[in-house]
Design a protein around this motif. Structure first.
Motif, PDB file in Angstrom:
ATOM      1  N   ASN A 159       3.019  -6.496  14.271  1.00 16.73           N
ATOM      2  CA  ASN A 159       2.743  -5.278  13.288  1.00 16.73           C
ATOM      3  C   ASN A 159       3.965  -5.089  12.179  1.00 16.73           C
ATOM      4  OD1 ASN A 159       0.769  -3.655  14.733  1.00 16.73           O
ATOM      5  ND2 ASN A 159       2.580  -3.183  16.216  1.00 16.73           N
ATOM      6  N   PHE A 160       4.541  -6.496  11.702  1.00 19.72           N
ATOM      7  CA  PHE A 160       5.515  -6.506  10.575  1.00 19.72           C
ATOM      8  C   PHE A 160       5.299  -7.973  10.107  1.00 19.72           C
ATOM      9  CE2 PHE A 160       9.415  -8.117   8.863  1.00 19.72           C
ATOM     10  CZ  PHE A 160       9.543  -7.177   7.868  1.00 19.72           C
ATOM     11  N   ASP A 161       5.033  -8.045   8.932  1.00 21.12           N
ATOM     12  CA  ASP A 161       5.127  -9.209   8.024  1.00 21.12           C
ATOM     13  C   ASP A 161       5.866  -9.287   6.806  1.00 21.12           C
ATOM     14  OD1 ASP A 161       4.234 -11.687   6.757  1.00 21.12           O
ATOM     15  OD2 ASP A 161       2.332 -11.651   7.995  1.00 21.12           O
ATOM     16  N   LEU A 162       6.737 -10.296   6.490  1.00 23.32           N
ATOM     17  CA  LEU A 162       7.508  -9.995   5.040  1.00 23.32           C
ATOM     18  C   LEU A 162       6.616  -9.882   3.925  1.00 23.32           C
ATOM     19  CD1 LEU A 162      10.530 -12.626   5.726  1.00 23.32           C
ATOM     20  CD2 LEU A 162      10.353 -10.112   5.557  1.00 23.32           C
ATOM     21  N   ILE A 163       5.351 -10.823   4.083  1.00 22.38           N
ATOM     22  CA  ILE A 163       4.291 -10.563   3.117  1.00 22.38           C
ATOM     23  C   ILE A 163       3.483  -8.973   3.290  1.00 22.38           C
ATOM     24  CG2 ILE A 163       2.224 -11.737   2.134  1.00 22.38           C
ATOM     25  CD1 ILE A 163       3.095 -14.330   3.619  1.00 22.38           C
ATOM     26  N   PRO A 164       3.542  -8.353   2.278  1.00 25.51           N
ATOM     27  CA  PRO A 164       2.817  -7.106   2.179  1.00 25.51           C
ATOM     28  C   PRO A 164       1.413  -7.118   2.438  1.00 25.51           C
ATOM     29  CG  PRO A 164       3.605  -7.799  -0.052  1.00 25.51           C
ATOM     30  CD  PRO A 164       3.997  -8.787   0.591  1.00 25.51           C
ATOM     31  N   VAL A 165       0.881  -7.753   3.631  1.00 21.57           N
ATOM     32  CA  VAL A 165      -0.584  -7.835   3.737  1.00 21.57           C
ATOM     33  C   VAL A 165      -1.316  -6.595   3.873  1.00 21.57           C
ATOM     34  CG1 VAL A 165      -0.371 -10.125   5.329  1.00 21.57           C
ATOM     35  CG2 VAL A 165      -0.006  -7.887   6.464  1.00 21.57           C
ATOM     36  N   GLY A 166      -0.655  -5.343   3.747  1.00 19.69           N
ATOM     37  CA  GLY A 166      -1.538  -4.198   3.917  1.00 19.69           C
ATOM     38  C   GLY A 166      -1.445  -3.393   2.527  1.00 19.69           C
ATOM     39  N   ILE A 167      -1.454  -4.189   1.422  1.00 16.56           N
ATOM     40  CA  ILE A 167      -1.072  -3.534   0.202  1.00 16.56           C
ATOM     41  C   ILE A 167      -2.656  -2.771  -0.138  1.00 16.56           C
ATOM     42  CG2 ILE A 167      -1.660  -5.519  -1.035  1.00 16.56           C
ATOM     43  CD1 ILE A 167       0.467  -4.729  -3.165  1.00 16.56           C
ATOM     44  N   VAL A 168      -3.562  -3.335   0.072  1.00 14.24           N
ATOM     45  CA  VAL A 168      -5.005  -2.959  -0.172  1.00 14.24           C
ATOM     46  C   VAL A 168      -5.241  -1.595   0.439  1.00 14.24           C
ATOM     47  CG1 VAL A 168      -7.279  -3.267   0.053  1.00 14.24           C
ATOM     48  CG2 VAL A 168      -6.090  -5.147  -0.516  1.00 14.24           C
ATOM     49  N   ASN A 169      -4.520  -1.415   1.835  1.00 10.19           N
ATOM     50  CA  ASN A 169      -4.848  -0.178   2.565  1.00 10.19           C
ATOM     51  C   ASN A 169      -4.081   0.914   1.989  1.00 10.19           C
ATOM     52  OD1 ASN A 169      -6.649  -0.990   4.591  1.00 10.19           O
ATOM     53  ND2 ASN A 169      -4.926  -1.836   5.987  1.00 10.19           N
ATOM     54  N   VAL A 170      -2.818   0.406   1.320  1.00 11.91           N
ATOM     55  CA  VAL A 170      -1.770   1.361   0.904  1.00 11.91           C
ATOM     56  C   VAL A 170      -2.407   1.957  -0.446  1.00 11.91           C
ATOM     57  CG1 VAL A 170       0.420   1.690  -0.301  1.00 11.91           C
ATOM     58  CG2 VAL A 170       0.274   0.238   1.796  1.00 11.91           C
ATOM     59  N   LEU A 171      -3.039   0.903  -1.212  1.00 11.14           N
ATOM     60  CA  LEU A 171      -3.468   1.598  -2.783  1.00 11.14           C
ATOM     61  C   LEU A 171      -4.634   1.840  -2.547  1.00 11.14           C
ATOM     62  CD1 LEU A 171      -1.629  -1.254  -4.890  1.00 11.14           C
ATOM     63  CD2 LEU A 171      -0.876   0.918  -4.318  1.00 11.14           C
ATOM     64  N   PHE A 172      -5.714   1.406  -1.810  1.00 14.41           N
ATOM     65  CA  PHE A 172      -7.151   1.506  -2.108  1.00 14.41           C
ATOM     66  C   PHE A 172      -7.815   2.106  -1.059  1.00 14.41           C
ATOM     67  CE2 PHE A 172      -5.706  -1.892  -4.957  1.00 14.41           C
ATOM     68  CZ  PHE A 172      -5.890  -1.232  -6.410  1.00 14.41           C
ATOM     69  N   SER A 173      -7.541   2.247   0.234  1.00 14.09           N
ATOM     70  CA  SER A 173      -8.297   2.596   1.317  1.00 14.09           C
ATOM     71  C   SER A 173      -8.722   3.994   1.169  1.00 14.09           C
ATOM     72  CB  SER A 173      -7.624   2.387   2.653  1.00 14.09           C
ATOM     73  OG  SER A 173      -8.041   2.834   3.631  1.00 14.09           O
TER      74      SER A 173
END
Length: 306
Positions: A159-173
């Motif tokens: 559930n953790f990745d140094l690459i911010p893979v969830g940025i779409v969820n944070v900004l646009f979901s």
């Protein structure tokens, strides 16, 4: 919530006190920077960003406390107060939410860039006792100074990745996330970007730090709530950025007012509606109020809720 009175009062009074601190220090920063639109910016930012929910309806969360401490921290950094104050504030912020330790990255980067190397060392010395204490706590509790409670419980596995893979969820979901629920933030960030002052990189760096860590954990879903609750802590940054924006683009007041009312309307619709399960999506809000014909009952429901 069934707690004794003194606990309930404390849990409400402390966030409200820190929110007043956030307001006062944000307003003072605007005044010191010659922004005559500071008070108006504070009002529109309050109604137009996630802070509206966590300074009123959900005071039991800690995000308003973070906003107050962050406002003091920005004030100290902007006006060159002794750097040990900033170290102490980061300690307090880290006690409130452990990821706040990451604010050290943009702060140290900014101080180093501005050739304030002595302040970097002093900041490290001010923070070191707390760091050593927390590492010792981890060591005693989990057998290693670098194992946190989250890691020990296995919650971070996968559930953790140094690459911010969830940025779409944070900004646009549409699941209660930032730019679609609180688009006033875009005007604030644009105001910061246009500011011809090196200190803008300090504030943008703090926002980028928040964006990274909320996107790196759990695919960016941990902030699901009202417009990503973690960004309520960014209130002083958003307010100052919007004051800068409004200073140059006062003719766009109508747009800012619409965006602020839009966020506030979503706040009222989500707290008064009957949404089962997880926090609602924009589609869910529309379905409940429009497709299911509940809009006519909104006045009654919001009065009952408040």
């Amino acid at each position: 919530r069934g707690d004794i009175l003194v606990h309930s009062l404390a849990a409400i009074a402390a966030p409200l006190f820190l929110f007043i601190i956030a307001l006062l220090f944000s307003l003072e920063i605007c005044k010191k920077e010659g922004l005559k639109t500071g008070a108006l910016a504070l009002v529109l930012t309050f109604f137009g960003t996630p802070i509206i929910r966590y300074a009123s309806y959900d005071l039991y969360y800690t995000h308003v406390v973070e906003a107050g401490l962050l406002a003091i921290l920005i004030y100290c950094l902007f006006y060159k107060k002794p750097i040990v104050y900033s170290g102490a504030l980061i300690v307090l912020l880290t006690i409130v939410r452990y990821t706040s330790v990451l604010y050290l990255i943009p702060i140290i980067g900014y101080l180093w860039w501005k050739n304030q190397r002595r302040e970097v060392v002093t900041l490290g010395v001010a923070f070191a006792p707390f760091l050593l204490a927390i590492l010792g706590y981890f060591w005693l509790s989990y057998g290693s100074p670098f194992t946190t409670g989250y890691a020990a419980s296995g919650a971070l596995t996968g559930n953790f990745d140094l690459i911010p893979v969830g940025i779409v969820n944070v900004l646009f979901s549409t699941q209660s996330v930032l730019l679609l629920w609180s688009p006033l933030v875009l005007l604030s960030l644009y105001g910061l970007w246009q500011w011809r002052d090196d200190r803008k990189w300090l504030l943008i760096g703090m926002f980028a730090t928040m964006l990274w860590h909320t996107s790196a954990f759990f695919d960016g879903t941990t902030g699901y709530s009202f417009s990503n609750r973690y960004y309520a802590a960014m209130f002083p940054i958003f307010a100052f950025g919007f004051a800068l924006f409004f200073q140059k683009h006062s003719k766009l007041f109508w747009l800012a007012a619409i965006l602020s009312v839009y966020n506030f309307s979503l706040f009222l619709l989500t707290i008064s509606g009957d949404f089962t399960g997880f926090f609602p999506t924009l589609e869910g809000v529309y379905s409940y109020w429009v497709e299911k014909g509940n809009l006519a009952k909104f006045p009654q429901l919001i009065i009952e809720k408040t």
